[in-house]
Design an enzyme around this catalytic site. Sequence first.
Site, PDB file in Angstrom:
ATOM      1  N   ASP A 175      27.189 -39.642 -77.257  1.00  0.00           N
ATOM      2  CA  ASP A 175      25.971 -39.035 -76.719  1.00  0.00           C
ATOM      3  C   ASP A 175      24.938 -38.849 -77.828  1.00  0.00           C
ATOM      4  O   ASP A 175      25.253 -38.351 -78.915  1.00  0.00           O
ATOM      5  CB  ASP A 175      26.310 -37.675 -76.083  1.00  0.00           C
ATOM      6  CG  ASP A 175      25.128 -37.071 -75.354  1.00  0.00           C
ATOM      7  OD1 ASP A 175      25.093 -37.155 -74.109  1.00  0.00           O
ATOM      8  OD2 ASP A 175      24.239 -36.522 -76.038  1.00  0.00           O
ATOM      9  N   ASN A 183      12.373 -37.478 -76.751  1.00  0.00           N
ATOM     10  CA  ASN A 183      11.401 -37.796 -75.699  1.00  0.00           C
ATOM     11  C   ASN A 183      10.165 -36.920 -75.808  1.00  0.00           C
ATOM     12  O   ASN A 183       9.044 -37.400 -75.653  1.00  0.00           O
ATOM     13  CB  ASN A 183      12.038 -37.566 -74.321  1.00  0.00           C
ATOM     14  CG  ASN A 183      12.820 -38.776 -73.830  1.00  0.00           C
ATOM     15  OD1 ASN A 183      12.420 -39.907 -74.031  1.00  0.00           O
ATOM     16  ND2 ASN A 183      13.941 -38.515 -73.192  1.00  0.00           N
ATOM     17  N   HIS A 188       8.395 -40.866 -73.419  1.00  0.00           N
ATOM     18  CA  HIS A 188       9.510 -41.436 -72.670  1.00  0.00           C
ATOM     19  C   HIS A 188       9.719 -42.925 -72.956  1.00  0.00           C
ATOM     20  O   HIS A 188      10.849 -43.403 -73.000  1.00  0.00           O
ATOM     21  CB  HIS A 188       9.262 -41.213 -71.174  1.00  0.00           C
ATOM     22  CG  HIS A 188      10.521 -41.106 -70.383  1.00  0.00           C
ATOM     23  ND1 HIS A 188      11.240 -39.930 -70.285  1.00  0.00           N
ATOM     24  CD2 HIS A 188      11.198 -42.028 -69.663  1.00  0.00           C
ATOM     25  CE1 HIS A 188      12.310 -40.149 -69.540  1.00  0.00           C
ATOM     26  NE2 HIS A 188      12.304 -41.398 -69.149  1.00  0.00           N
ATOM     27  N   ASP A 192      13.019 -44.750 -74.216  1.00  0.00           N
ATOM     28  CA  ASP A 192      13.698 -45.919 -73.639  1.00  0.00           C
ATOM     29  C   ASP A 192      14.036 -46.941 -74.721  1.00  0.00           C
ATOM     30  O   ASP A 192      15.123 -47.521 -74.741  1.00  0.00           O
ATOM     31  CB  ASP A 192      12.801 -46.590 -72.587  1.00  0.00           C
ATOM     32  CG  ASP A 192      12.775 -45.812 -71.285  1.00  0.00           C
ATOM     33  OD1 ASP A 192      13.496 -44.796 -71.187  1.00  0.00           O
ATOM     34  OD2 ASP A 192      12.038 -46.214 -70.371  1.00  0.00           O
ATOM     35  N   GLU A 219      21.572 -40.507 -71.652  1.00  0.00           N
ATOM     36  CA  GLU A 219      21.669 -40.949 -73.051  1.00  0.00           C
ATOM     37  C   GLU A 219      23.119 -40.898 -73.510  1.00  0.00           C
ATOM     38  O   GLU A 219      23.414 -40.653 -74.662  1.00  0.00           O
ATOM     39  CB  GLU A 219      20.773 -40.103 -73.973  1.00  0.00           C
ATOM     40  CG  GLU A 219      20.402 -38.744 -73.440  1.00  0.00           C
ATOM     41  CD  GLU A 219      21.525 -37.734 -73.529  1.00  0.00           C
ATOM     42  OE1 GLU A 219      22.234 -37.577 -72.514  1.00  0.00           O
ATOM     43  OE2 GLU A 219      21.695 -37.114 -74.596  1.00  0.00           O
TER      44      GLU A 219
HETATM   45  P1  GH3 Z   1      22.452 -32.759 -77.093  1.00  0.00           P
HETATM   46  O1  GH3 Z   1      22.303 -32.968 -78.562  1.00  0.00           O
HETATM   47  O2  GH3 Z   1      23.187 -31.509 -76.774  1.00  0.00           O
HETATM   48  O3  GH3 Z   1      23.064 -33.942 -76.433  1.00  0.00           O
HETATM   49  O4  GH3 Z   1      20.976 -32.568 -76.511  1.00  0.00           O
HETATM   50  P2  GH3 Z   1      20.118 -33.621 -75.684  1.00  0.00           P
HETATM   51  O5  GH3 Z   1      18.697 -33.186 -75.728  1.00  0.00           O
HETATM   52  O6  GH3 Z   1      20.384 -34.986 -76.170  1.00  0.00           O
HETATM   53  O7  GH3 Z   1      20.768 -33.485 -74.249  1.00  0.00           O
HETATM   54  P3  GH3 Z   1      20.152 -33.056 -72.883  1.00  0.00           P
HETATM   55  O8  GH3 Z   1      21.220 -33.343 -71.880  1.00  0.00           O
HETATM   56  O9  GH3 Z   1      19.605 -31.676 -72.949  1.00  0.00           O
HETATM   57  O10 GH3 Z   1      18.931 -34.038 -72.640  1.00  0.00           O
HETATM   58  C1  GH3 Z   1      19.110 -35.405 -72.435  1.00  0.00           C
HETATM   59  C2  GH3 Z   1      17.771 -36.059 -72.352  1.00  0.00           C
HETATM   60  O11 GH3 Z   1      17.886 -37.473 -72.192  1.00  0.00           O
HETATM   61  C3  GH3 Z   1      16.964 -35.557 -71.196  1.00  0.00           C
HETATM   62  C4  GH3 Z   1      16.465 -36.800 -70.509  1.00  0.00           C
HETATM   63  O12 GH3 Z   1      15.092 -36.732 -70.278  1.00  0.00           O
HETATM   64  C5  GH3 Z   1      16.767 -37.912 -71.482  1.00  0.00           C
HETATM   65  N1  GH3 Z   1      17.031 -39.155 -70.816  1.00  0.00           N
HETATM   66  C6  GH3 Z   1      18.044 -39.439 -69.948  1.00  0.00           C
HETATM   67  N2  GH3 Z   1      17.931 -40.706 -69.494  1.00  0.00           N
HETATM   68  C7  GH3 Z   1      16.835 -41.244 -70.087  1.00  0.00           C
HETATM   69  C8  GH3 Z   1      16.200 -42.533 -70.008  1.00  0.00           C
HETATM   70  O13 GH3 Z   1      16.638 -43.460 -69.308  1.00  0.00           O
HETATM   71  N3  GH3 Z   1      15.097 -42.736 -70.773  1.00  0.00           N
HETATM   72  C9  GH3 Z   1      14.609 -41.748 -71.565  1.00  0.00           C
HETATM   73  N4  GH3 Z   1      13.521 -42.003 -72.305  1.00  0.00           N
HETATM   74  N5  GH3 Z   1      15.178 -40.541 -71.639  1.00  0.00           N
HETATM   75  C10 GH3 Z   1      16.275 -40.276 -70.917  1.00  0.00           C
HETATM   76 MG    MG Z   2      22.328 -35.761 -75.859  1.00  0.00          MG
END
Ligand code: GH3
Ligand code: MG
Length: 302
Positions: A175, A183, A188, A192, A219
């Site tokens: 992760d 982001n 965003h 990506d 992610e």
């Molecule tokens: P942690 O270190 O605890 O993993 O924190 P984190 O911020 O990585 O985890 P969190 O689950 O809070 O947030 C995940 C983020 O990933 C939020 C979401 O907007 C982003 N995300 C998920 N899928 C995509 C995608 O396909 N594209 C983009 N740009 N962002 C994405």
């Molecule tokens: Mg994360």
Amino acid sequence: MKDEKKQTILIVDDSRTNIMALADLLKDVWAIKIATNGKDALRIAFSEDQPDLILLDVMMPDMDGYEVCKRLKAAPETKHIPIVFVTAMNQAKDEEYGLSLGAIDYITKPISPPIVKARVNNHLELKRYRDLLKENSMVDGLTGVANRRRFDEAIELEWRRALRYEHSLSLLMVDIDYFKRYNDTYGHLEGDECLRKVAITLKQTLKRPLDMLARWGGEEFACLLPDTDAESAFKVAEQLRKAIVGLQLPHESSPISEYVTVSIGVATVLPNAEMHREDLFKQSDEALYKAKENGRNQIFMG
Ligand code: GH3
Ligand code: MG
């Protein structure tokens, strides 16, 4: 491109003369494999390099073609391979029986070469189209790595293999750290792009052909390592972690590094009949949580 690869036909017949007649007819267009008995046919069909179509004789010593067909249709690894019976048994009830076993077609000897060639061509065109559809439905659109559906299929297969051969099976949950902040900082679209680069790097870092990387969602990536014990799984995880740091993708809002990093939860099991696949996911998920809790950019062994 996969669709430029020659499709392969497996010809199964106990008579070499029959095999040569069919092979001569088909070898200019397609790649040919041959088997002179049911056992060899099964071995080839279950191998990594599966045929796209099987031409199957019925009457053979030891194991007849009906039995070969039954076994291939009963196994998830081989049931999608189209089977065409080519046989001297020309009664309607024989044909009915062959088709009832799941064969796609039934050709009686003596064969008419142009008709056999035309039918084989039709079946292989359909097979190519099905393969393409399947391939497209198994890939994550953003990153190009396997998607969750593909991963589910792989883990089902590898779980059974691990049970059968008493191999251990390892699962890594990877992760991206502080990706929400990434982001928020870069937007965003950059997010990506980052996901794409991370996915490609993880995939390239895995060396063994059976290792599989998939986008698990958001992610998070899942990485399946067949026949891999805990110690080796840890090493792979460490290589993956280092490869991502080594990308040096700037992440200015990360509190732990100037670059994008990942945390990895590792779980290894030796599957047995009482165990369930969900246990492996649960274990690696909990390990990932611990890796986050311990400060991120690190591995935790569940
Ligand atoms: P942690 O270190 O605890 O993993 O924190 P984190 O911020 O990585 O985890 P969190 O689950 O809070 O947030 C995940 C983020 O990933 C939020 C979401 O907007 C982003 N995300 C998920 N899928 C995509 C995608 O396909 N594209 C983009 N740009 N962002 C994405
Ligand atoms: Mg994360």
